[in-house]
Design an enzyme around this catalytic site. Structure first.
Site, mmCIF file in Angstrom:
data_model
loop_
_atom_site.group_PDB
_atom_site.id
_atom_site.type_symbol
_atom_site.label_atom_id
_atom_site.label_comp_id
_atom_site.label_asym_id
_atom_site.label_seq_id
_atom_site.Cartn_x
_atom_site.Cartn_y
_atom_site.Cartn_z
ATOM 1 N N GLU A 28 200.229 51.655 114.665
ATOM 2 C CA GLU A 28 199.072 52.182 113.913
ATOM 3 C C GLU A 28 199.034 53.712 114.039
ATOM 4 O OE1 GLU A 28 195.438 49.263 113.892
ATOM 5 O OE2 GLU A 28 196.063 49.559 115.967
ATOM 6 N N TYR A 60 175.374 65.290 99.247
ATOM 7 C CA TYR A 60 176.266 64.156 99.560
ATOM 8 C C TYR A 60 177.726 64.591 99.560
ATOM 9 C CZ TYR A 60 175.563 63.788 94.447
ATOM 10 O OH TYR A 60 175.417 64.064 93.115
ATOM 11 N N VAL A 79 187.562 51.735 115.918
ATOM 12 C CA VAL A 79 186.741 52.054 114.738
ATOM 13 C C VAL A 79 185.295 52.319 115.172
ATOM 14 C CG1 VAL A 79 188.023 51.079 112.818
ATOM 15 C CG2 VAL A 79 186.701 49.556 114.277
ATOM 16 N N GLU A 80 184.883 51.716 116.293
ATOM 17 C CA GLU A 80 183.542 51.987 116.826
ATOM 18 C C GLU A 80 183.374 53.487 117.099
ATOM 19 O OE1 GLU A 80 185.498 49.576 117.650
ATOM 20 O OE2 GLU A 80 184.407 47.745 118.171
ATOM 21 N N ARG A 214 144.007 73.773 105.732
ATOM 22 C CA ARG A 214 144.833 74.981 105.598
ATOM 23 C C ARG A 214 145.117 75.229 104.118
ATOM 24 N NH1 ARG A 214 149.394 77.881 107.687
ATOM 25 N NH2 ARG A 214 149.704 79.487 106.118
ATOM 26 N N ARG A 223 143.615 82.054 108.013
ATOM 27 C CA ARG A 223 143.821 80.613 107.887
ATOM 28 C C ARG A 223 143.032 79.830 108.935
ATOM 29 N NH1 ARG A 223 149.457 81.660 109.030
ATOM 30 N NH2 ARG A 223 149.310 82.963 107.211
ATOM 31 N N ASP A 226 147.435 77.249 111.509
ATOM 32 C CA ASP A 226 148.845 77.489 111.189
ATOM 33 C C ASP A 226 149.684 76.856 112.292
ATOM 34 O OD1 ASP A 226 151.094 78.604 109.936
ATOM 35 O OD2 ASP A 226 151.011 80.396 111.201
ATOM 36 N N ASP A 228 153.630 76.608 113.320
ATOM 37 C CA ASP A 228 155.004 77.051 113.042
ATOM 38 C C ASP A 228 155.970 76.363 113.998
ATOM 39 O OD1 ASP A 228 154.264 78.757 111.018
ATOM 40 O OD2 ASP A 228 154.133 80.522 112.315
HETATM 41 N N1 LIG Z 1 160.384 77.393 111.362
HETATM 42 C C1 LIG Z 1 159.443 77.254 110.425
HETATM 43 N N2 LIG Z 1 158.187 76.845 110.761
HETATM 44 C C2 LIG Z 1 157.230 76.723 109.799
HETATM 45 N N3 LIG Z 1 157.423 76.977 108.479
HETATM 46 C C3 LIG Z 1 158.653 77.380 108.118
HETATM 47 C C4 LIG Z 1 159.708 77.549 109.049
HETATM 48 N N4 LIG Z 1 160.805 77.971 108.393
HETATM 49 C C5 LIG Z 1 160.497 78.062 107.120
HETATM 50 N N5 LIG Z 1 159.192 77.711 106.917
HETATM 51 C C6 LIG Z 1 158.551 77.704 105.602
HETATM 52 O O1 LIG Z 1 157.705 78.807 105.513
HETATM 53 C C7 LIG Z 1 156.745 78.535 104.506
HETATM 54 C C8 LIG Z 1 155.485 79.347 104.760
HETATM 55 O O2 LIG Z 1 154.898 78.867 105.953
HETATM 56 P P1 LIG Z 1 153.514 79.446 106.458
HETATM 57 O O3 LIG Z 1 152.555 79.510 105.301
HETATM 58 O O4 LIG Z 1 153.111 78.663 107.661
HETATM 59 O O5 LIG Z 1 153.956 80.927 106.825
HETATM 60 P P2 LIG Z 1 153.137 81.921 107.686
HETATM 61 O O6 LIG Z 1 152.742 81.213 108.949
HETATM 62 O O7 LIG Z 1 152.038 82.525 106.884
HETATM 63 O O8 LIG Z 1 154.202 83.062 108.000
HETATM 64 P P3 LIG Z 1 155.318 83.088 109.114
HETATM 65 O O9 LIG Z 1 156.433 82.210 108.608
HETATM 66 O O10 LIG Z 1 155.689 84.538 109.200
HETATM 67 O O11 LIG Z 1 154.710 82.570 110.395
HETATM 68 C C9 LIG Z 1 156.494 77.032 104.611
HETATM 69 O O12 LIG Z 1 156.345 76.474 103.336
HETATM 70 C C10 LIG Z 1 157.702 76.486 105.332
HETATM 71 O O13 LIG Z 1 158.428 75.569 104.540
HETATM 72 N N1 LIG Z 2 147.804 87.832 115.651
HETATM 73 C C1 LIG Z 2 148.408 87.038 114.755
HETATM 74 N N2 LIG Z 2 148.946 87.584 113.665
HETATM 75 C C2 LIG Z 2 149.578 86.785 112.761
HETATM 76 C C3 LIG Z 2 149.656 85.413 112.960
HETATM 77 C C4 LIG Z 2 149.074 84.860 114.118
HETATM 78 O O1 LIG Z 2 149.126 83.609 114.358
HETATM 79 N N3 LIG Z 2 148.464 85.706 115.000
HETATM 80 N N4 LIG Z 2 150.337 84.635 112.082
HETATM 81 C C5 LIG Z 2 150.935 85.176 111.037
HETATM 82 C C6 LIG Z 2 151.731 84.326 110.162
HETATM 83 O O2 LIG Z 2 152.008 83.142 110.748
HETATM 84 C C7 LIG Z 2 150.849 86.587 110.705
HETATM 85 N N5 LIG Z 2 150.147 87.346 111.661
#
Ligand SMILES: Nc1ncnc2c1ncn2[C@@H]1O[C@H](COP(=O)(O)OP(=O)(O)OP(=O)(O)O)[C@@H](O)[C@H]1O
Ligand SMILES: Nc1nc2c(c(=O)[nH]1)N=C(CO)CN2
Length: 321
Positions: A28, A60, A79-80, A214, A223, A226, A228
């Site tokens: 093989e 894809y 194959v596993e 939000r 906001r 938020d 992130d």
């Molecule tokens: N690591 C991440 N975390 C959160 N959002 C993200 C990330 N990377 C890209 N995005 C995109 O960023 C877009 C804007 O997000 P959001 O409105 O929370 O931004 P923001 O908090 O105002 O700014 P910042 O991105 O500077 O913190 C979202 O639609 C999301 O899809």
């Molecule tokens: N101090 C502070 N500033 C900001 C913040 C936040 O969470 N704290 N978030 C932002 C966009 O995510 C932009 N600026």
């Protein structure tokens, strides 16, 4: 049933065929034979269905090329093992929650007449650490920003696919960027553990933001909440996900320069590390490089109730003495 938060949509690629040299027997390894692979990906297709943008899904063609490279690549005995490697490649995509891989070996040395021999593996993600920065600078109903952060962290903790492992102190921070005259922010960092894909985790974070009303109207505008996604996976083990997609950039492209993220993050995890253009750097070092004057840590509450401290001597009286 899929675990909560895991995608129910599917992308299926069947019958990727190539010549490989996998197998236990010497003939093989020498002569090779055909291998045929089917891949089924659990991916949330809602965003791509709405945007019509390839960046919002898994290509894809990329999956097919990776499968063929494994078929034609380094020979494996089993194959596993081949199926396991294909599954791991698929799970490296930020949008894939689960994968099912079937490897067929229709010319296998079975020793009896047969139609096909195949193995199927079903793989989901192992839970990994994720770092989420939370912020708010508008009231939500009767709740002030710091209270909203506490409620949001509670909501994350109730999510069946998320475990909250640590949360930082809530800091008060001056707004960075965005329209002038915004209220000050409450900011904190939460350390999670999850088996959701990065894309599904972001979708669940957005759902929590939406539950707290939000609205996205102005970039960096005020906001109610938020959330992130700062980092997904452990960069110390070279196991963090990196993504350049604007929909989900990882690690978060501005986290390394934000005192309002770094300071609470270090409070939640003194050993924290973040991948940057300079490599994987301790958050303590990043914090030492940024201006922290706009970020205020509330005083720690007293450890235990004790007698009131002696009042300062009245300066007028001391002068008279
Ligand atoms: N690591 C991440 N975390 C959160 N959002 C993200 C990330 N990377 C890209 N995005 C995109 O960023 C877009 C804007 O997000 P959001 O409105 O929370 O931004 P923001 O908090 O105002 O700014 P910042 O991105 O500077 O913190 C979202 O639609 C999301 O899809
Ligand atoms: N101090 C502070 N500033 C900001 C913040 C936040 O969470 N704290 N978030 C932002 C966009 O995510 C932009 N600026």
């Amino acid at each position: 049933m899929s675990p909560a938060g895991t995608a129910r949509d599917r992308i299926v690629l069947r019958g990727v065929r190539g010549r490989g040299f996998h197998g236990v027997f010497e003939h093989e390894r020498r002569e090779g034979q055909d291998f045929v692979v089917d891949v089924e990906l659990a991916v949330d297709l809602t965003a791509a269905g709405a945007s019509d943008d390839l960046a919002d899904t898994v290509n894809y063609g990329e999956i097919g090329a990776a499968v063929l490279a494994r078929i034609e690549g380094e020979p494996q005995d089993l194959v596993e093992r081949l199926a396991e490697l294909v599954a791991a490649d698929a799970l490296a995509h930020a949008a894939v929650d689960e994968v099912t891989v079937t490897v067929h070996k229709p010319q296998a040395p079975v020793g009896v007449p047969f139609d096909d021999v195949l193995v199927t593996v079903v793989r989901s993600r192992a839970p990994v650490p994720a770092v989420v920065a939370v912020g708010a600078n508008l009231p939500w109903g009767s709740s002030g920003p710091a209270e909203t952060l506490a409620s949001a962290v509670e909501a994350l903790g109730h999510h069946p696919a998320l475990a909250v492992e640590a949360r930082s102190v809530v800091v008060e921070s001056d707004p960075v960027g965005g329209p002038p005259d915004q209220p000050v922010f409450a900011n904190a960092v939460v350390l999670l553990r999850t088996a959701l894909s990065p894309a599904s985790l972001l979708r669940e974070l957005h759902a929590v933001e939406a539950a707290f009303d939000r609205r996205r109207e102005v970039r960096w505008g005020a906001r109610t909440l938020d959330l992130d996604l700062v980092q997904y996976g452990d960069p110390g083990q070279d196991a963090d996900v990196r993504s350049a997609s604007p929909r989900l950039t990882l690690p978060h492209p501005r986290a390394h320069e934000r005192a309002f993220v770094l300071l609470p993050w270090l409070d939640a995890d003194p050993e924290a590390r973040l991948r940057t253009d300079d490599g994987v750097v301790p958050v303590a070092d990043l914090l030492a490089r940024v201006d922290t004057t706009g970020v205020r840590v509330p005083p720690r509450p007293a450890v235990a109730d004790g007698p009131d401290p002696a009042p300062d001597p009245d300066p007028d009286e001391s002068e008279q003495a």
